[in-house]
Design a protein around this motif. Structure first.
Motif, short mmCIF file in Angstrom:
data_model
loop_
_atom_site.label_atom_id
_atom_site.label_comp_id
_atom_site.label_asym_id
_atom_site.label_seq_id
_atom_site.Cartn_x
_atom_site.Cartn_y
_atom_site.Cartn_z
N LEU A 196 7.34 -28.86 76.10
CA LEU A 196 8.43 -29.69 75.58
C LEU A 196 8.96 -29.18 74.24
CD1 LEU A 196 7.06 -33.24 76.44
CD2 LEU A 196 9.01 -32.08 77.51
N ALA A 197 8.12 -28.48 73.49
CA ALA A 197 8.52 -28.00 72.17
C ALA A 197 9.37 -26.74 72.21
CB ALA A 197 7.27 -27.74 71.32
N VAL A 198 9.52 -26.12 73.38
CA VAL A 198 10.33 -24.91 73.49
C VAL A 198 11.79 -25.26 73.17
CG1 VAL A 198 11.22 -23.18 75.11
CG2 VAL A 198 8.83 -23.89 75.22
N PRO A 199 12.41 -24.49 72.27
CA PRO A 199 13.82 -24.79 71.94
C PRO A 199 14.73 -24.47 73.14
CG PRO A 199 13.03 -22.88 70.71
CD PRO A 199 11.87 -23.39 71.48
N ARG A 200 15.58 -25.44 73.46
CA ARG A 200 16.51 -25.29 74.58
C ARG A 200 17.87 -25.82 74.15
NH1 ARG A 200 11.67 -27.26 76.98
NH2 ARG A 200 10.81 -25.75 78.42
N SER A 208 13.85 -20.52 85.60
CA SER A 208 13.74 -19.91 86.93
C SER A 208 15.07 -20.05 87.67
CB SER A 208 12.64 -20.60 87.73
OG SER A 208 11.41 -20.51 87.06
N PRO A 209 15.68 -18.94 88.06
CA PRO A 209 16.98 -19.01 88.75
C PRO A 209 16.94 -19.71 90.11
CG PRO A 209 16.53 -16.76 88.00
CD PRO A 209 15.29 -17.56 87.78
N TRP A 210 15.80 -19.76 90.78
CA TRP A 210 15.71 -20.34 92.11
C TRP A 210 16.03 -21.83 92.12
CZ3 TRP A 210 12.66 -24.48 93.21
CH2 TRP A 210 11.62 -24.77 92.33
N VAL A 211 15.96 -22.51 90.99
CA VAL A 211 16.10 -23.97 90.98
C VAL A 211 17.53 -24.44 91.18
CG1 VAL A 211 14.08 -24.28 89.50
CG2 VAL A 211 16.31 -24.15 88.47
N ALA A 236 26.32 -37.71 90.70
CA ALA A 236 27.50 -36.96 90.29
C ALA A 236 27.35 -36.43 88.86
CB ALA A 236 28.75 -37.84 90.40
N LEU A 237 26.84 -37.26 87.97
CA LEU A 237 26.64 -36.83 86.58
C LEU A 237 25.65 -35.67 86.50
CD1 LEU A 237 26.96 -37.22 83.50
CD2 LEU A 237 25.05 -38.84 83.65
N THR A 238 24.54 -35.78 87.21
CA THR A 238 23.54 -34.71 87.18
C THR A 238 24.10 -33.43 87.79
OG1 THR A 238 21.83 -36.40 87.35
CG2 THR A 238 21.16 -34.14 87.74
N PHE A 239 24.88 -33.56 88.86
CA PHE A 239 25.51 -32.39 89.47
C PHE A 239 26.40 -31.67 88.46
CE2 PHE A 239 28.77 -30.13 91.83
CZ PHE A 239 28.05 -29.54 92.86
N VAL A 240 27.22 -32.43 87.75
CA VAL A 240 28.13 -31.83 86.77
C VAL A 240 27.34 -31.14 85.66
CG1 VAL A 240 29.85 -32.37 84.99
CG2 VAL A 240 30.06 -33.36 87.27
N VAL A 241 26.30 -31.81 85.16
CA VAL A 241 25.49 -31.23 84.08
C VAL A 241 24.83 -29.93 84.55
CG1 VAL A 241 23.44 -31.58 82.62
CG2 VAL A 241 25.14 -33.39 82.84
N LEU A 242 24.32 -29.92 85.78
CA LEU A 242 23.68 -28.71 86.29
C LEU A 242 24.66 -27.55 86.48
CD1 LEU A 242 21.27 -30.30 88.91
CD2 LEU A 242 20.61 -29.12 86.80
N CYS A 243 25.95 -27.86 86.65
CA CYS A 243 26.96 -26.82 86.84
C CYS A 243 27.56 -26.31 85.54
CB CYS A 243 28.08 -27.33 87.74
SG CYS A 243 27.56 -27.53 89.45
N LEU A 244 27.22 -26.94 84.41
CA LEU A 244 27.76 -26.49 83.14
C LEU A 244 27.29 -25.07 82.82
CD1 LEU A 244 27.35 -29.72 81.01
CD2 LEU A 244 29.47 -28.77 81.93
N PRO A 245 28.15 -24.28 82.18
CA PRO A 245 27.77 -22.91 81.86
C PRO A 245 26.49 -22.80 81.02
CG PRO A 245 30.12 -23.22 81.53
CD PRO A 245 29.54 -24.57 81.82
N ALA A 246 26.29 -23.73 80.10
CA ALA A 246 25.09 -23.65 79.25
C ALA A 246 23.82 -23.74 80.09
CB ALA A 246 25.10 -24.78 78.22
N SER A 289 23.64 -23.17 83.50
CA SER A 289 23.61 -22.03 84.41
C SER A 289 23.14 -20.76 83.72
CB SER A 289 25.00 -21.80 85.02
OG SER A 289 25.36 -22.90 85.82
N ASN A 290 23.66 -20.51 82.53
CA ASN A 290 23.26 -19.32 81.78
C ASN A 290 21.80 -19.39 81.36
OD1 ASN A 290 25.82 -18.27 82.02
ND2 ASN A 290 26.49 -19.04 80.04
N TYR A 291 21.33 -20.58 81.01
CA TYR A 291 19.94 -20.73 80.56
C TYR A 291 18.96 -20.37 81.68
CZ TYR A 291 15.72 -22.74 78.58
OH TYR A 291 14.45 -22.91 78.11
N ILE A 292 19.27 -20.82 82.90
CA ILE A 292 18.33 -20.55 84.00
C ILE A 292 18.53 -19.17 84.60
CG2 ILE A 292 17.96 -22.96 84.57
CD1 ILE A 292 19.84 -22.61 86.95
N GLY A 293 19.53 -18.44 84.14
CA GLY A 293 19.69 -17.06 84.59
C GLY A 293 20.58 -16.90 85.79
N PHE A 294 21.36 -17.93 86.13
CA PHE A 294 22.28 -17.83 87.26
C PHE A 294 23.39 -16.85 86.89
CE2 PHE A 294 26.15 -19.20 89.46
CZ PHE A 294 25.73 -19.04 90.77
N ARG A 295 23.66 -15.92 87.78
CA ARG A 295 24.72 -14.95 87.57
C ARG A 295 25.76 -15.10 88.67
NH1 ARG A 295 21.89 -14.64 83.70
NH2 ARG A 295 20.80 -12.86 82.86
#
Length: 150
Positions: free
Chosen positions: A20-24, A89-92, A127-137, A139-145
């Protein structure tokens, strides 16, 4: 004595507090929070289903057992997705978005069944969670390209 590659050494172990202490980024924290709430809700529903089965409050045993098994699996998957996002992990991305689409569909089904008290929150949360998961921040954090055309 050689250490096996899959054994967990003290350096590889990570406590919940250190995880939990990892900066994100802020939006990643929001996504983790939303997924945690979803996981807790599904796990609570699973416990409720188990309690109903144990107390004999169910009319159809096979259906109730199947629902409990599915919700337990969904709860485990949500916990794994939450952990995967935190671990970058990009698989998520695929499973996380699929679950949100299913939540929206469940919310719509509840609205069609004249259960707006359940349908509206489920629909809005999915819907809210879907939108948050699609945000660039996120997507980029989990390594989605994105796929780029040559």
């Amino acid at each position: 004595m050689t250490e096996q590659p899959h054994s967990e050494s003290p350096q590889n172990r990570q406590s919940l507090l250190s995880w939990l202490a990892v900066p994100r980024p802020t939006m990643v924290k929001v996504a983790l929070g939303l997924l945690t709430i979803e996981a807790l809700a599904v796990i609570a529903y699973t416990v409720w289903g188990i309690a109903d089965i144990v107390m004999g409050k169910v009319e159809y045993w096979a259906v109730s057992l199947a629902l409990v098994a599915c919700t337990a699996l969904a709860g485990w998957l949500l916990v794994a997705i939450t952990r995967g996002i935190g671990d970058r992990s990009p698989w998520v991305r695929g499973p996380a978005l699929t679950i949100q689409i299913l939540m929206v569909l469940v919310g719509v089904s509840m609205l069609q069944a004249s259960l707006p008290a359940i349908g509206i929150p489920v629909l809005a949360f999915g819907a809210l969670t879907f939108v948050v998961l699609c945000l660039p921040a996120v997507s980029n954090y989990i390594g989605f390209r994105e796929l780029k055309q040559d």
